[in-house]
Write a protein that holds these residues in place. Structure first.
Motif, PDB file in Angstrom:
ATOM      1  N   GLY A 108       0.251  10.110  -9.629  1.00 35.82           N
ATOM      2  CA  GLY A 108       0.497   9.884 -11.057  1.00 35.82           C
ATOM      3  C   GLY A 108       0.219   8.428 -11.376  1.00 35.82           C
ATOM      4  O   GLY A 108       0.135   7.596 -10.472  1.00 35.82           O
ATOM      5  N   GLY A 131       0.505   4.588 -12.106  1.00 34.31           N
ATOM      6  CA  GLY A 131       1.451   3.615 -11.568  1.00 34.31           C
ATOM      7  C   GLY A 131       2.475   3.157 -12.582  1.00 34.31           C
ATOM      8  O   GLY A 131       3.607   2.840 -12.240  1.00 34.31           O
ATOM      9  N   TRP A 139      -9.459   4.779 -10.938  1.00 36.18           N
ATOM     10  CA  TRP A 139      -8.356   5.718 -11.109  1.00 36.18           C
ATOM     11  C   TRP A 139      -7.324   5.557  -9.986  1.00 36.18           C
ATOM     12  O   TRP A 139      -6.137   5.393 -10.234  1.00 36.18           O
ATOM     13  N   PHE A 140      -7.810   5.561  -8.739  1.00 29.24           N
ATOM     14  CA  PHE A 140      -6.881   5.559  -7.605  1.00 29.24           C
ATOM     15  C   PHE A 140      -5.977   4.332  -7.591  1.00 29.24           C
ATOM     16  O   PHE A 140      -4.770   4.431  -7.384  1.00 29.24           O
ATOM     17  N   GLY A 198      -4.957   2.680  -9.918  1.00 27.38           N
ATOM     18  CA  GLY A 198      -4.013   2.685 -11.032  1.00 27.38           C
ATOM     19  C   GLY A 198      -2.847   3.621 -10.781  1.00 27.38           C
ATOM     20  O   GLY A 198      -1.865   3.607 -11.516  1.00 27.38           O
ATOM     21  N   THR A 199      -2.940   4.445  -9.743  1.00 27.92           N
ATOM     22  CA  THR A 199      -1.856   5.391  -9.462  1.00 27.92           C
ATOM     23  C   THR A 199      -0.717   4.706  -8.702  1.00 27.92           C
ATOM     24  O   THR A 199      -0.854   3.561  -8.258  1.00 27.92           O
ATOM     25  N   GLU A 200       0.387   5.424  -8.563  1.00 27.59           N
ATOM     26  CA  GLU A 200       1.530   4.895  -7.808  1.00 27.59           C
ATOM     27  C   GLU A 200       1.118   4.544  -6.384  1.00 27.59           C
ATOM     28  O   GLU A 200       1.445   3.480  -5.863  1.00 27.59           O
ATOM     29  N   LEU A 201       0.377   5.466  -5.781  1.00 25.82           N
ATOM     30  CA  LEU A 201      -0.042   5.274  -4.401  1.00 25.82           C
ATOM     31  C   LEU A 201      -1.005   4.084  -4.300  1.00 25.82           C
ATOM     32  O   LEU A 201      -0.869   3.226  -3.422  1.00 25.82           O
ATOM     33  N   SER A 205      -1.279   1.567  -6.344  1.00 23.73           N
ATOM     34  CA  SER A 205      -0.534   0.327  -6.577  1.00 23.73           C
ATOM     35  C   SER A 205       0.147  -0.127  -5.289  1.00 23.73           C
ATOM     36  O   SER A 205       0.178  -1.318  -4.976  1.00 23.73           O
TER      37      SER A 205
END
Lengths: 264, 301
Positions: free
Chosen positions: A116, A118, B152-153, B155-158, B160
């Motif tokens: 999802g 960040g 995209w990647f 920007g994700t939780e993972l 980050s």
């Protein structure tokens, strides 16, 4: 809340640099306790905090946190229950990332991170409110890189990050020691505010005896890897710096003049 | 000579785009993760070898690239395992995987050079030297897709968490992230891209060669640094990723020019090493210049 039994840790065992950091610590922290920790250099204060946080594993003894035996749990796992602020302002935040990115990561402490986004848009409003409470003007700099902030601002941000998701236990490792006196006072005031508002169980190491007496409901003194003095309630409130110095003199039998100077 | 240089441009641009994909992989480890990963010198060949072998077996060339990516990812996982679980220092972990992969790559190909002679293939390769202009277009699509996925990647939780691990692993652990997993993930992602670049490169030049990755890390670093120096670190993340690919293209244009000026292809390794050494030391000279300027100004006052 936290129960520590016979905690022992020796660094560089069997070498010329062998250092017995903890030699059997017994400590029970009750919910809502705000404990200040004092002691000379090498007394084992930071080691105790690092063992609770899981930076190192102990040689013997056990740590039960909120009913869970975390003695051998890796650092990142028990982080779900702990909020931490370090002495070095650089350690608590990611300088190359924005203020909001740092907060968003802290907001997800203890949560499995997936694919999802960040940061979600609705979070930003919450972060702004929280930052505004620090009264440092950071609420208008959400996307600024953290490396642009001063040491005091970074420490205040770290404090906010450590408590954004309410921890079971807040660990403060001399978090104002690297700051100038004015900034240190400000960060300490923010600490008090956050701890009181959220009723956080807190363990705070400090070199400042006045702060140790003024803040919190309980004070412990460490010496040579053990807790030598544990005082709380009314008794602590009526404590003076001179009492602590005297106590310190007794436990060290007056040998460590340097430590005395450090503490006063 | 000018004519020669101009004629060499399309090829240089195409090569730059393909090596740009690899440079993006190098960026993930070198810049994002702060990990100098030398696996790439061999994993690019692994990607090329896998694609070439599968094409010769009759697989759809586009589909073979998926396996190039997977093979590259596996090599990254090995380096990550060596570093995080066996506690081998970053550079050495990469060197060990790189060395071991030489034998693996030979096993995959069966010989040191596999030719993809277009006349003997049942389907044309995705890109080829035979049609450089079309190859450029297709490469641009690949580059855009890779940049999109990375944007995209991260920007994700993972993503980050991976970025933060390269920045301050201390903090990341305190926030409940297993930094070892993040390092392994970053290496997998990086070498997956390098594997893809290897597959594309083998198809473009019409062969996979055991030595095709020698010095790849240096080309990757050169691209990252040239991109940063020329285009600056500004705007958003996608701009930075794009500037790296542009860095790779510029690098290959420079190479094309010096080749036309009479340098031997075997001289290129030395040339590349010197360029990267200069580029890496640039910040140092910049600081010294600034200090000197300040001193001069102070003296005048």
């Amino acid at each position: 809340m936290l129960k520590i039994t016979n905690l022992q840790k020796t660094f560089n065992a069997g070498t010329i640099n062998e250092k017995k950091a903890l030699t059997g610590v017994e400590l029970v922290i009750n919910p809502g306790d705000f404990i200040t920790v004092i002691g000379g250099n090498g007394a084992g204060k930071s080691t105790l905090l690092n063992l609770i946080a899981g930076v190192y594993l102990p040689d013997a003894g056990s740590i039960i946190l909120d009913g869970i035996d975390v003695t051998k749990q890796p650092e990142y796992k028990r982080a779900a229950m702990l909020g931490r602020v370090f002495q070095d302002p650089m350690l608590g935040t990611a300088g190359n990332m924005g203020i909001e990115e740092n907060l968003a990561m802290a907001y997800r402490r203890g949560k499995t991170r997936g694919l999802g986004w960040g940061i979600l848009n609705e979070e930003r409003k919450y972060y702004k409110e929280q930052l505004a409470m620090l009264d440092l003007g950071l609420e208008n700099r959400l996307t600024s890189k953290v490396r642009l902030l001063s040491g005091g601002q970074r420490q205040a941000l770290t404090l906010l990050m450590a408590t954004l998701k309410k921890p079971k236990l807040l660990l403060l490792d001399e978090h104002t020691a690297a700051l100038d006196p004015k900034t240190a006072a400000k960060v300490l005031q923010i600490t008090e505010q956050i701890v009181n508002e959220n009723n956080l169980t807190t363990l705070m190491i400090t070199h400042n005896m006045k702060d140790a007496i003024r803040l919190g409901n309980r004070l412990i003194m460490m010496h040579e890897g053990k807790i030598v003095y544990d005082i709380s309630g009314e008794e602590k409130k009526s404590l003076h710096v001179s009492d602590l110095l005297q106590k310190f003199e007794t436990v060290t039998s007056g040998e460590f003049a340097n430590d005395r100077m450090l503490l006063s | 000579m000018l004519g020669g240089i101009l004629a060499a441009m399309p090829g240089a641009v195409a090569q730059g785009l393909l090596w740009g994909v690899m440079a993006l992989g190098v960026y993930v480890t070198f810049k994002v993760l702060d990990y100098a990963d030398l696996t790439v010198d061999s994993s690019i060949c692994t990607g090329g070898a896998v694609s070439a072998v599968l094409i010769l077996k009759g697989m759809n060339p586009l589909l073979t690239l998926v396996f190039s990516i997977l093979a590259g990812m596996a090599t990254g996982a090995i380096t990550g395992f060596l570093h995080t679980k066996l506690k081998i220092p970053p550079i050495l972990s990469g060197i060990l995987t790189q060395l071991g992969l030489y034998s693996v790559n030979m096993r995959i190909m069966g010989k040191s050079n596999l030719s993809l002679n277009s006349n003997k293939l049942s389907q044309p390769t995705v890109i080829s030297l035979g049609n450089v202009n079309q190859s450029i277009l297709i490469s641009v699509v690949f580059v855009a897709a890779v940049i999109g996925v990375l944007y995209w990647f991260f920007g994700t939780e993972l993503g980050s968490a991976v970025r933060a691990t390269g920045n301050n692993s201390h903090m990341v652990r305190a926030l409940g992230v297993n930094t070892n997993s993040m390092i392994i993930l970053g290496l997998i992602l990086s070498n997956g891209l390098v594997g893809l670049a290897g597959g594309l490169l083998a198809q473009f030049q019409g062969y996979a060669d055991i030595n095709m990755g020698r010095g790849a890390i240096v080309i990757g670093l050169a691209s990252v640094i040239i991109g940063e120096v020329i285009f600056g670190v500004r705007f958003n993340f996608a701009y930075q990723l794009g500037s790296i690919v542009c860095g790779a293209i510029i690098y290959y244009i420079i190479i094309a020019v010096v080749l036309q000026c009479g340098l031997q292809t075997t001289d290129l390794k030395l040339f590349s090493a010197v360029i990267v050494a200069l580029a890496l030391s640039l910040p140092l000279f910049k600081n010294k210049m600034l200090k000197h300027k300040k001193a001069v100004v102070a003296e005048k006052e």
